[in-house]
Design an enzyme around this catalytic site. Sequence first.
Site, PDB file in Angstrom:
ATOM      1  N   SER A  25       0.788  -1.240   0.000  1.00 15.87           N
ATOM      2  CA  SER A  25       0.000   0.000   0.000  1.00 15.87           C
ATOM      3  C   SER A  25       0.813   1.279   0.000  1.00 15.87           C
ATOM      4  O   SER A  25       0.267   2.359   0.192  1.00 15.87           O
ATOM      5  CB  SER A  25      -0.914   0.042   1.224  1.00 15.87           C
ATOM      6  OG  SER A  25      -1.986  -0.826   1.028  1.00 15.87           O
TER       7      SER A  25
ATOM      8  N   THR B 121      -1.261   2.885   4.665  1.00 19.11           N
ATOM      9  CA  THR B 121      -0.547   4.157   4.554  1.00 19.11           C
ATOM     10  C   THR B 121       0.452   4.307   5.686  1.00 19.11           C
ATOM     11  O   THR B 121       0.141   3.945   6.823  1.00 19.11           O
ATOM     12  CB  THR B 121      -1.561   5.312   4.674  1.00 19.11           C
ATOM     13  OG1 THR B 121      -2.424   5.256   3.556  1.00 19.11           O
ATOM     14  CG2 THR B 121      -0.892   6.660   4.744  1.00 19.11           C
TER      15      THR B 121
ATOM     16  N   THR C 277       1.347   6.964   0.478  1.00 18.12           N
ATOM     17  CA  THR C 277       0.443   5.824   0.252  1.00 18.12           C
ATOM     18  C   THR C 277       0.204   5.583  -1.236  1.00 18.12           C
ATOM     19  O   THR C 277       0.382   6.499  -2.049  1.00 18.12           O
ATOM     20  CB  THR C 277      -0.916   6.094   0.916  1.00 18.12           C
ATOM     21  OG1 THR C 277      -1.712   4.911   0.895  1.00 18.12           O
ATOM     22  CG2 THR C 277      -1.687   7.195   0.227  1.00 18.12           C
TER      23      THR C 277
ATOM     24  N   ARG D  19      -8.934   8.856  -8.453  1.00 17.12           N
ATOM     25  CA  ARG D  19      -9.384   9.056  -7.069  1.00 17.12           C
ATOM     26  C   ARG D  19      -8.184   9.466  -6.183  1.00 17.12           C
ATOM     27  O   ARG D  19      -7.134   8.861  -6.222  1.00 17.12           O
ATOM     28  CB  ARG D  19     -10.005   7.772  -6.547  1.00 17.12           C
ATOM     29  CG  ARG D  19     -10.462   7.835  -5.085  1.00 17.12           C
ATOM     30  CD  ARG D  19      -9.407   7.309  -4.149  1.00 17.12           C
ATOM     31  NE  ARG D  19      -9.862   7.279  -2.762  1.00 17.12           N
ATOM     32  CZ  ARG D  19      -9.063   7.096  -1.720  1.00 17.12           C
ATOM     33  NH1 ARG D  19      -7.768   6.927  -1.914  1.00 17.12           N
ATOM     34  NH2 ARG D  19      -9.537   7.079  -0.501  1.00 17.12           N
TER      35      ARG D  19
ATOM     36  N   THR E 243      -4.862   7.513   8.853  1.00 12.71           N
ATOM     37  CA  THR E 243      -4.823   6.367   7.945  1.00 12.71           C
ATOM     38  C   THR E 243      -6.238   5.801   7.887  1.00 12.71           C
ATOM     39  O   THR E 243      -7.047   6.032   8.778  1.00 12.71           O
ATOM     40  CB  THR E 243      -3.822   5.297   8.428  1.00 12.71           C
ATOM     41  OG1 THR E 243      -3.794   4.222   7.489  1.00 12.71           O
ATOM     42  CG2 THR E 243      -4.185   4.747   9.790  1.00 12.71           C
ATOM     43  N   GLY E 244      -6.510   5.070   6.813  1.00 11.23           N
ATOM     44  CA  GLY E 244      -7.852   4.502   6.675  1.00 11.23           C
ATOM     45  C   GLY E 244      -8.586   5.101   5.490  1.00 11.23           C
ATOM     46  O   GLY E 244      -7.959   5.618   4.567  1.00 11.23           O
TER      47      GLY E 244
HETATM   48  C1  SD4 Z   1      -6.478   6.733   1.277  1.00  7.28           C
HETATM   49  N1  SD4 Z   1      -5.924   7.037   3.593  1.00  7.28           N
HETATM   50  O1  SD4 Z   1      -6.037   6.828   0.153  1.00  7.28           O
HETATM   51  C2  SD4 Z   1      -5.528   6.371   2.375  1.00  7.28           C
HETATM   52  C3  SD4 Z   1      -5.510   4.905   2.473  1.00  7.28           C
HETATM   53  C4  SD4 Z   1      -4.923   4.415   3.720  1.00  7.28           C
HETATM   54  O2  SD4 Z   1      -4.097   2.934   5.056  1.00  7.28           O
HETATM   55  O3  SD4 Z   1      -4.714   5.060   4.685  1.00  7.28           O
HETATM   56  N2  SD4 Z   1      -4.605   3.271   3.841  1.00  7.28           N
HETATM   57  O4  SD4 Z   1      -7.675   6.877   1.562  1.00  7.28           O
END
Ligand code: SD4
Length: 325
Positions: A85, A187, A205, A215, A238-239
Amino acid sequence: MRNNRRSFILNFGIAALGMVLGRNADKTKPKFRARKGAGPIFISTWNHGIEANQVALEVLKKGGSGLDAVEKGVMVVESDPDNGSVGIGGMPDNKGNVALDACIMSSDGNCGAVCMLENIEHPISVARKVMEDTPHVLLAADGAFDFAISKGFKKRNLNTKNSKQAYKEWKKESRYKPIINVENHDTIGMLGMDDNGDIFGSCTTSGLAFKMRGRIGDSPIIGAGLFIDNEVGGAVATGLGESVIKVAGAAIIVELMRHGYSPEDACKEAVLRIQKNENTKDIQVGFLAINKAGDIGSYAIHPGFNYALTINDNTSLEDSDYLRN
Ligand code: SD4
């Protein structure tokens, strides 16, 4: 007479409000001062943060700046082909391209970012160049790539055997479901405090696995994926980026800390705001924060979010508190 009465009530109301606000402002006024000897401290999202923190600490010990530390620390993860990732080996978008997002923010309030950057191993370093060598904050896609090449970065295919295979598998059904799960959120966001108590941050990320082409998540958005105010503290996310952007996650956490919230309470409040907006059953978001005193905190929607903490030369992996199962 009526008017006098009304203006008395109004004036009285304003005075009372002033007293209340004044009292609260005094009570919650944080000490915007680094605790003596608090730094260096590094906190980074997920277990890949362990190595990243250790590298960042080494950079500081060898005389590098706090900014060098948060850049070089996350570069380790960008170069890891086994990490699905971030950087090389990051999961592709729904057209098979590895498109990277990153940002960096310095204690002087300056920042830089890139999004949808392809074929460059270290988006974090390009983000730093955007900050240092342009009057801009964010460069996107081909423009970011051309800028990187002009700065001497080398073009490189970021797909790996694993990422190609994963894409091939996904392609069979091509089910577009941008929901975060354990496999596709990785991330790395890092917050660092140097020996002077100055705070720096970085975030990098490949975003959601098989995301819609074009996106962009929260990670390159200053104020969403990362925010630093050196008077107050810093936060990183993150997320699921969409959920983070909707509440201006990192910026709101720093503002809450400015008004006296502890780092953990500020992260929790940001999570609660997400909860107010949407059904969080299938959404994971995790926040990390540090304040000027060197206190750290974290909070996530679901269990499973962990982070690497480096303090007093020790590095440990910590589990975050969370809102719900
Ligand atoms: C995103 N926040 O592109 C990032 C993805 C992510 O852990 O954090 N993954 O939405």
